[in-house]
Write a protein that holds these residues in place. Structure first.
Motif, short mmCIF file in Angstrom:
data_model
loop_
_atom_site.label_atom_id
_atom_site.label_comp_id
_atom_site.label_asym_id
_atom_site.label_seq_id
_atom_site.Cartn_x
_atom_site.Cartn_y
_atom_site.Cartn_z
N GLU A 178 2.69 4.19 50.36
CA GLU A 178 1.50 4.53 49.43
C GLU A 178 0.25 4.85 50.14
O GLU A 178 -0.19 3.97 51.00
CB GLU A 178 1.32 3.28 48.43
N ILE A 179 -0.25 5.76 49.99
CA ILE A 179 -1.58 6.44 50.58
C ILE A 179 -2.70 6.33 49.72
O ILE A 179 -2.55 7.04 48.58
CB ILE A 179 -1.11 7.70 51.24
N THR A 180 -3.77 5.63 49.92
CA THR A 180 -4.76 5.61 48.92
C THR A 180 -6.02 6.02 49.49
O THR A 180 -6.62 5.45 50.39
CB THR A 180 -4.78 4.19 48.39
N ASN A 181 -6.85 7.08 48.91
CA ASN A 181 -8.13 7.67 49.35
C ASN A 181 -8.24 7.62 50.84
O ASN A 181 -9.24 7.39 51.67
CB ASN A 181 -9.12 6.48 48.93
N LEU A 182 -7.10 8.22 51.60
CA LEU A 182 -7.19 8.47 53.19
C LEU A 182 -8.05 9.56 53.38
O LEU A 182 -7.90 10.69 52.93
CB LEU A 182 -5.87 8.74 53.50
N ASP B 162 -10.08 12.13 51.21
CA ASP B 162 -9.78 11.17 49.96
C ASP B 162 -8.39 11.51 49.38
O ASP B 162 -8.24 11.71 48.27
CB ASP B 162 -10.92 11.53 48.93
N SER C 277 -4.67 10.83 48.34
CA SER C 277 -3.66 9.62 47.71
C SER C 277 -2.33 10.32 47.34
O SER C 277 -2.35 11.53 46.87
CB SER C 277 -4.35 9.11 46.78
N THR D 87 2.25 9.39 47.25
CA THR D 87 3.30 8.20 47.41
C THR D 87 4.64 8.88 47.68
O THR D 87 4.80 10.02 47.48
CB THR D 87 3.57 7.35 46.24
N GLY E 103 -9.44 4.68 53.83
CA GLY E 103 -8.66 4.58 53.03
C GLY E 103 -7.57 3.54 53.62
O GLY E 103 -7.72 2.83 54.56
N LYS E 104 -6.26 3.48 52.92
CA LYS E 104 -5.45 2.59 53.28
C LYS E 104 -3.96 3.29 53.07
O LYS E 104 -3.57 3.98 52.19
CB LYS E 104 -5.37 1.31 52.12
N THR F 299 -2.40 0.34 58.04
CA THR F 299 -3.42 1.31 58.09
C THR F 299 -3.99 1.10 59.51
O THR F 299 -4.45 2.05 60.07
CB THR F 299 -4.75 0.97 57.08
N HIS G 129 3.62 17.59 47.65
CA HIS G 129 2.00 17.44 47.57
C HIS G 129 1.31 18.71 48.34
O HIS G 129 1.94 18.96 49.30
CB HIS G 129 1.50 16.25 48.44
#
Length: 259
Positions: free
Chosen positions: A6-10, A22, A24, A26, A59-60, A69, A224
């Motif tokens: 899961e990649i969030t706001n990277l 930014d 995001s 999965t 991001g995370k 991260t 993606h």
């Protein structure tokens, strides 16, 4: 079941330039997922953050329930992240089997004394490593070249060896960076077949960056699309082919089809 990755706001900035902005996304367990985009879109930078080569600016990243991260780069293989590189990173003077054995190093727990007397744990680990390497040689159908120096092999076979080394760490996810770049049609088809086999037979999900759109559309479950560092679309291959933003990014126009 939660996503494996899961990649969030990277985001990643180099000076005043935002290479990734930014993003995001999965990767689900059992999935072949691709990241595509024009040259310079930020795909490899994204990959480098996921695999610990670069630290994100923001991001995370959650991998298999663990926040990776800011994990130290050398811990990624032990965590279950296997990777190939766009440019070959093999030991050219080493044989095929020796290069694959390098990937087993993360599983070796013996200390210097164990190795010196080569008994007990060191012997068991060495035997297990060689058995696993031989299984990978068989899986990738490279038995005939197992004892040949890698530097004398064709580019396509060297790519297969690098794939074998990534598999040797027994990854929970496999990151493939331009795995068919520079290959002819037959070599590309072989690699595509092995990628499918890795998912089907070994149960390893795959995230790949790739320019070969035929390969991407043929074997991906989900795609993606990144352009100028930002994600512009996500979907199945059929959805991506019909997406006007993707068509515009690749063709510079609002009508046509993604090639």
């Amino acid at each position: 079941m939660s996503a494996l990755l899961e990649i969030t706001n990277l985001s990643k900035s180099f000076g005043g330039i935002k290479a990734v902005n930014d993003v995001s996304m999965t990767v689900e367990r059992g999935q072949i997922c691709s990241v595509i985009g024009p040259n310079g879109a930020g795909k490899t930078t994204l990959f480098n953050m996921i695999s610990g080569v670069l630290r994100p600016s923001a991001g995370k990243i959650i991998f298999d329930g663990q926040d990776t991260t800011n994990m130290k780069p050398w811990k990624y293989a032990a965590a279950g992240v296997g990777r190939t590189f766009q440019n070959l990173a093999l030991f050219s003077q080493g044989t095929v089997i020796e290069n694959i054995l390098v990937g087993r190093h993360v599983h070796m727990k013996s200390n210097a004394l164990d190795a010196a007397i080569f008994w007990g744990r060191a012997r068991r680990e060495e035997m297990a490593a060689r058995q696993r390497a031989e299984e990978i040689v068989d899986f990738l159908e490279i038995e005939e070249i197992r004892d040949m120096p890698v530097g004398g092999l064709s580019y396509g076979l060297q790519k297969r060896v690098e794939l074998g080394r990534a598999l040797a760490c027994d990854p929970k996810i496999l990151l493939l960076d331009e795995i068919v770049a520079g290959m002819n049609h037959e070599e590309s088809e072989d690699i595509a077949r092995f990628v499918l086999d890795i998912r089907e037979e070994l149960g390893i999900p795959i995230l790949m960056v790739e320019h070969d759109m035929k390969i991407v559309m043929d074997i991906s479950d989900y795609i993606h699309v990144i352009n100028f560092g930002s994600k512009i679309a996500s979907g199945t291959p059929d959805e991506i082919k019909a997406n006007p933003d993707v068509i515009k990014a690749y063709l510079g126009e609002s009508e046509g089809a993604a090639k």
